[in-house]
Design an enzyme around this catalytic site. Structure first.
Site, PDB file in Angstrom:
ATOM      1  N   HIS A   1       0.854  -1.181   0.000  1.00  0.00           N
ATOM      2  CA  HIS A   1       0.000   0.000   0.000  1.00  0.00           C
ATOM      3  C   HIS A   1       0.884   1.223   0.000  1.00  0.00           C
ATOM      4  CE1 HIS A   1      -3.821  -1.951   0.628  1.00  0.00           C
ATOM      5  NE2 HIS A   1      -3.273  -2.722   1.527  1.00  0.00           N
TER       6      HIS A   1
ATOM      7  N   CYS B   1      -0.599   1.966  -5.087  1.00  0.00           N
ATOM      8  CA  CYS B   1      -1.346   3.156  -5.486  1.00  0.00           C
ATOM      9  C   CYS B   1      -0.354   4.309  -5.615  1.00  0.00           C
ATOM     10  CB  CYS B   1      -2.370   3.522  -4.411  1.00  0.00           C
ATOM     11  SG  CYS B   1      -3.552   2.204  -4.107  1.00  0.00           S
TER      12      CYS B   1
END
Lengths: 372, 573
Positions: A164, A206
């Site tokens: 992440h 991301c």
């Protein structure tokens, strides 16, 4: 008799005339081959594969990393040259309905966990500090060899990270982050210590493109799964397991790498095209300005495989002290070889066919692209 | 000077507040009601969404298919129950053990404080039976509970059957990371409370129960199941618990996602979701649901067995199967699949449910209003009380300021001039006499010069504790003048009638009043000051100031009597 003699002479001349362009063509091909032989400056390959997130619902990050591990090992890099860091154990998680497996394709088509996985940094050992120590080599002397990156100035290193992330950082295990500046500085340390020849950095998080914005050391090529402001989406929801099995970008990279074998000549430009926006929803990005070679001359196997530069010949070479003789005899061997069938690597196990024969048709038919 | 310390401006402010008070109150009340009604409409309601990452996006496939087994088990349970008259403990134990659970029982009894309706029974006793499914590969640190409360008659036997069939199915799966407890309680909520208290090792309701032999770690979530028949047309969900506590909204979201996935009809308070939000029906039903939910929360009683779990910070829901006259009916397999999906998703949890809201209102099953949005409605209603209190305070303040103003500015007419008090009889007369400049009470003059003596003449004031406060209320506005006066003595002309702050016996204010007093009386105002008793406020202000004035007078009489007695009764301070 004189006529046949003339005719044969004429024919020989004609043949000689005709063969001349072939000869020159052959010579240029040999030069190309010779040039290819010295195309990249590396002599060994290393891979550092990092999964930074734990917990059962981050199954897909472990599956991402294990897919790249599998491809890299299949293409020739041995375990001793791979540093694999997995932040959590999905295969033996009590929530895994298929223990000792990590699947990357749904319906249990491809188990990337395999039988011979060697995880070097596991669970809580995957920290920012350990990662930076591995890269820079500042490791306590008690660290076992399998946990070290023993690269030199002729090593091509592949660094793959997933987890992440956000704009400028990557989260390690819910408790700390590594920033893009730290990463760039670590690479600079590696350059100054001559720990790499060329480096390929791939990140699937991301806003992944923010992580390679700050690099400033030479010979680095970087790929990311999404631009700043975009999220990388997950793929392959599997109701039997109950989680998403892969991320989109790495899923398509895996598909791409399954087609590669150690002898393939696919270059980096193909890798840049791997996941267009229509499939990935996010826009993958890449950075090549720090890299000195042209990406179209860089083979995939320069980073993902460990391909030895070997030329096989059946001719015997007699080594004379005179270097001129050696050169001419070498060229003669090359020419002779050119006219014979060129020898090359034996085909490895045709994994691509095994993988794709069953599910690829089914894959094309199914339309389960539900990212989250 | 600031707004509140400037007497002129404060009076203006007070007058403004008093004038505007009634319209403001009405406006605030109407705003509160209107805000509450507006909660039914889309900008204030939001669609529910799953906040917990661990329970997020992906669905799990359900494989429960043992509907027949559930029904046969339910039949057996009913038969045994009819035979034994109470919960068939032995049969339950046997069945649970055959399914593969660890079975334990707990007996409990409670003396009810009131008799039953049918016949006078004071002692309730029963036995709870529960089986624990241990997670095969995890340490037993956390658990989930599926509970079936059984009442005096076998109204919940289908739920028992379904629970046992689910237990058998769950036993065959290897992906459990938490233990699962299957609990059958007797006497509905009493049994559930007994079990919970014993599990958490507390005793808050005075229940006598045997200690639990088997435990399974911290309970993360619980589902209570009530099924009246083996086919249901819809599943109703109940969220309100004991004292109006609600489970975390994520649990409701979880239930709702599985309803949607399985195509089950799910209702809240027995009503389906309004499909039509454009016409008036949708919002009207939402308002009705909201009001009903507020009332149910206000009643404070747990509307299902889940309500008792909430006190122990275990998120819980009650699911009721409703069999109405719809054509399409769902059998136990559909309900079982929904439960299986919920438990499988709850199994993925790593922490307690905490990401979503704990305080909310539900206008419909898939919409919610969080506390940040519905609290202003209650706030507006409470503002009315605040405004009323402010008005009262301002009125008292005006009454206190009134007499001074009469002395300072004869032209200005204070709102409650002292002469208005003429309509009061009796106790007022003495005060009038004092006001008109007649002979002061001798004790008080002496008191001015000897404030300590005056104070010591009173009992310590604690027995007049109540009146002390009232005096304080009366004198606080006066006392506020004192520091001001002390700061700027020039604002007071000699001959200014000085309210005797300390004379009222409010030992609560000795410091301020008395400190100011000598300071005031010091610089040569000795002879001119006499006791100015507080003016009674206008009649319409209520009994409070009147009572205060009465007590005031009584106190002063007491001091006078004490002064005139030959020897002082109380020691000098």
């Amino acid at each position: 008799m004189v006529d046949t003699c003339f005719l044969s002479q004429g024919l020989t001349t004609l043949a000689g005339l005709l063969l001349l362009p072939f000869g020159s063509l052959a010579a240029s091909q040999i030069e190309d081959q010779a040039e290819q032989f010295f195309r990249s400056g590396h002599t060994n390959n290393w891979a550092v594969l990092v999964c930074t997130s734990r917990f059962w619902f981050n199954y897909r990050h472990v599956a991402n990393t294990l897919s790249v591990y599998r491809s890299v090992k299949r293409l020739g890099i041995p375990d001793s040259h791979i540093v694999l860091m997995l932040a959590d154990d999905m295969a033996c998680n009590p929530r895994n309905p298929k223990p000792a497996t990590v699947y990357s394709h749904k319906n249990m088509e491809l188990n990337v966990y395999g039988d011979d996985v060697e995880v070097d940094y596991r669970s809580y050992e995957v920290t920012v500090e350990n990662f930076l120590r591995v890269l820079t080599g500042r490791i306590p002397s008690s660290t076992p060899r399998s946990k070290r990156l023993l690269s030199d100035d002729r090593s091509n290193i592949l660094i793959y990270m997933t987890g992440h992330g956000g704009n400028g950082f990557l989260k390690f295990q819910d408790s700390e982050e590594i920033t893009n500046i730290e990463l760039a500085d670590a690479f600079e340390q590696m350059w100054q210590k001559r720990r790499y020849n060329e480096l390929l950095f791939i990140i699937d998080t991301c806003q992944g493109a923010s992580m390679y914005e700050r690099f400033y050391s030479p010979n680095i090529m970087a790929l990311a799964s999404s631009q700043v402001g975009e999220d990388s989406l997950s793929h392959q929801p599997d109701p039997a397991v109950g989680v998403h099995l892969m991320d989109r970008y790495t899923f398509y990279v895996l598909e791409f790498l399954e087609e590669i074998n150690p002898a393939s000549q696919t270059n980096m430009n193909d890798l840049f095209q791997v996941c267009p926006k229509s499939l990935c929803v996010s826009t993958p990005g890449h950075r090549t300005d720090l890299f000195q070679r042209d990406p179209k001359n860089v083979l995939i196997t320069d980073f993902f495989g460990s391909v030895r530069k070997v030329e096989i010949t059946t001719e015997t070479l007699s080594l004379q002290p005179d270097s001129g003789v050696i050169e001419s005899s070498y060229k003669k061997d090359q020419m002779v070889e050119e006219l014979m069938e060129p020898l090359k690597y034996a085909e490895q196990l045709p994994v691509a066919q095994i993988i794709h024969q069953d599910f690829k048709d089914a894959f094309l038919l199914s339309s389960g692209f539900h990212g989250c | 000077m600031g707004l509140l310390s400037d007497p002129v401006r404060r009076r203006a402010l007070a007058r403004l507040v008093l004038r505007l008070n009634a319209p403001l109150c009405v406006l605030s009340y109407v705003a509160g009601i209107a805000w509450f009604l507006a909660l039914a409409f889309p900008p204030l309601t939001q669609r529910t969404y799953m906040s917990e990452n661990a329970m997020g996006s992906t669905m799990v496939e359900e494989q429960f298919a043992a509907g027949d087994r559930a029904r046969s088990l339910a039949r057996d349970f009913t038969a045994h129950r009819r035979k034994s008259g109470a919960l068939p403990v032995a049969w339950l134990e046997r069945t649970m053990r055959s399914v593969g659970l660890e079975v334990y029982t707990q007996s409990f009894s409670r003396k009810l404080p009131f008799p039953d309706e049918t016949h006078e029974r004071y002692m309730v006793s029963g036995i709870n039976v529960y089986g624990i499914l241990r997670a095969p590969r995890a340490a037993s640190t956390e658990s989930l509970v599926l509970t079936v409360p059984c009442g005096p008659d076998s109204t919940n036997s289908q739920a028992v059957g379904l629970m046992l069939a689910l237990a058998a199915h769950f036993r065959g799966q290897i992906y459990w990371a938490k233990d699962i407890i299957f609990l059958v309680t007797e006497h509905d909520l009493l049994g559930t409370e007994a079990w919970l208290e014993a599990y958490h090792d507390v005793n808050v309701t005075g229940m006598q129960s045997s200690p639990l032999q088997g435990r399974a770690g911290a309970i993360q979530a619980a589902v209570a199941l009530e099924l009246s028949s083996d086919v249901v047309t819809s599943l109703d969900v109940v969220v309100e618990g004991l004292n109006g506590q609600l489970p975390n909204l994520d649990l409701l979201n979880l239930f709702q996602t599985f309803c949607q996935k399985g195509g089950l009809l799910c209702t809240l308070q027995g009503k389906l979701q309004p499909q039509d939000w454009t016409s008036i029906d949708g919002p009207l039903q939402s308002v009705q649901t909201l009001l009903l939910m507020v009332l149910q929360q206000a009643s404070g009683r747990p509307h299902g067995a889940h309500g008792l779990f909430l006190r122990y910070r275990v998120e819980a829901l009650t699911l009721r199967g409703i069999n109405s006259f719809r054509q399409y009916k769902y059998d136990l397999v559909a309900v079982g699949k929904a439960l299986e999906g919920m438990f499988r998703k709850l199994n993925h949890l790593l922490e307690r449910l905490h990401q979503s809201f704990f305080f909310y209102l539900l206008p419909a099953l898939s919409r919610f209003v969080s506390i940040g949005l519905y609290m202003p409605a209650a706030g507006f209603l409470l503002l009315v009380l605040g405004l009323k209190a402010l008005e009262l305070w301002m009125q008292l303040h005006e009454a206190g300021v009134g007499p001074e103003e009469a002395g300072k500015t004869p032209g200005s007419s204070p709102p409650h001039p002292p002469t208005q008090g003429g309509e009061h009889t009796g106790p007022r007369q003495g005060l009038d006499g004092a006001e008109t400049g007649g002979p002061h009470l001798p004790g008080t003059t002496a008191g001015l010069h000897h404030p300590h003596q005056l104070l010591s003449g009173l009992p310590t004031g604690r027995q007049h504790g109540a009146c002390c406060c009232r005096h304080q209320a009366l004198w606080t506005p006066a006392a506020l003048h004192c520091p001001a006066g002390a700061d700027e003595p020039s604002s007071y002309t000699p001959g200014q009638l000085v309210p005797v702050a300390g004379a009222s016996g409010s030992t609560a204010l000795p410091g301020r009043g008395l400190a100011a007093l000598p300071g005031r009386t010091g610089p040569g105002r000795a002879g001119a000051s006499h006791l100015r008793l507080p003016a009674l406020p206008a009649a319409g202000s209520g009994p409070l100031p009147l009572l205060a004035a009465l007590l005031e007078r009584a106190l002063l009489e007491v001091t006078e009597a004490a002064r005139s007695s030959p020897r002082s009764l109380l020691p000098r301070k």
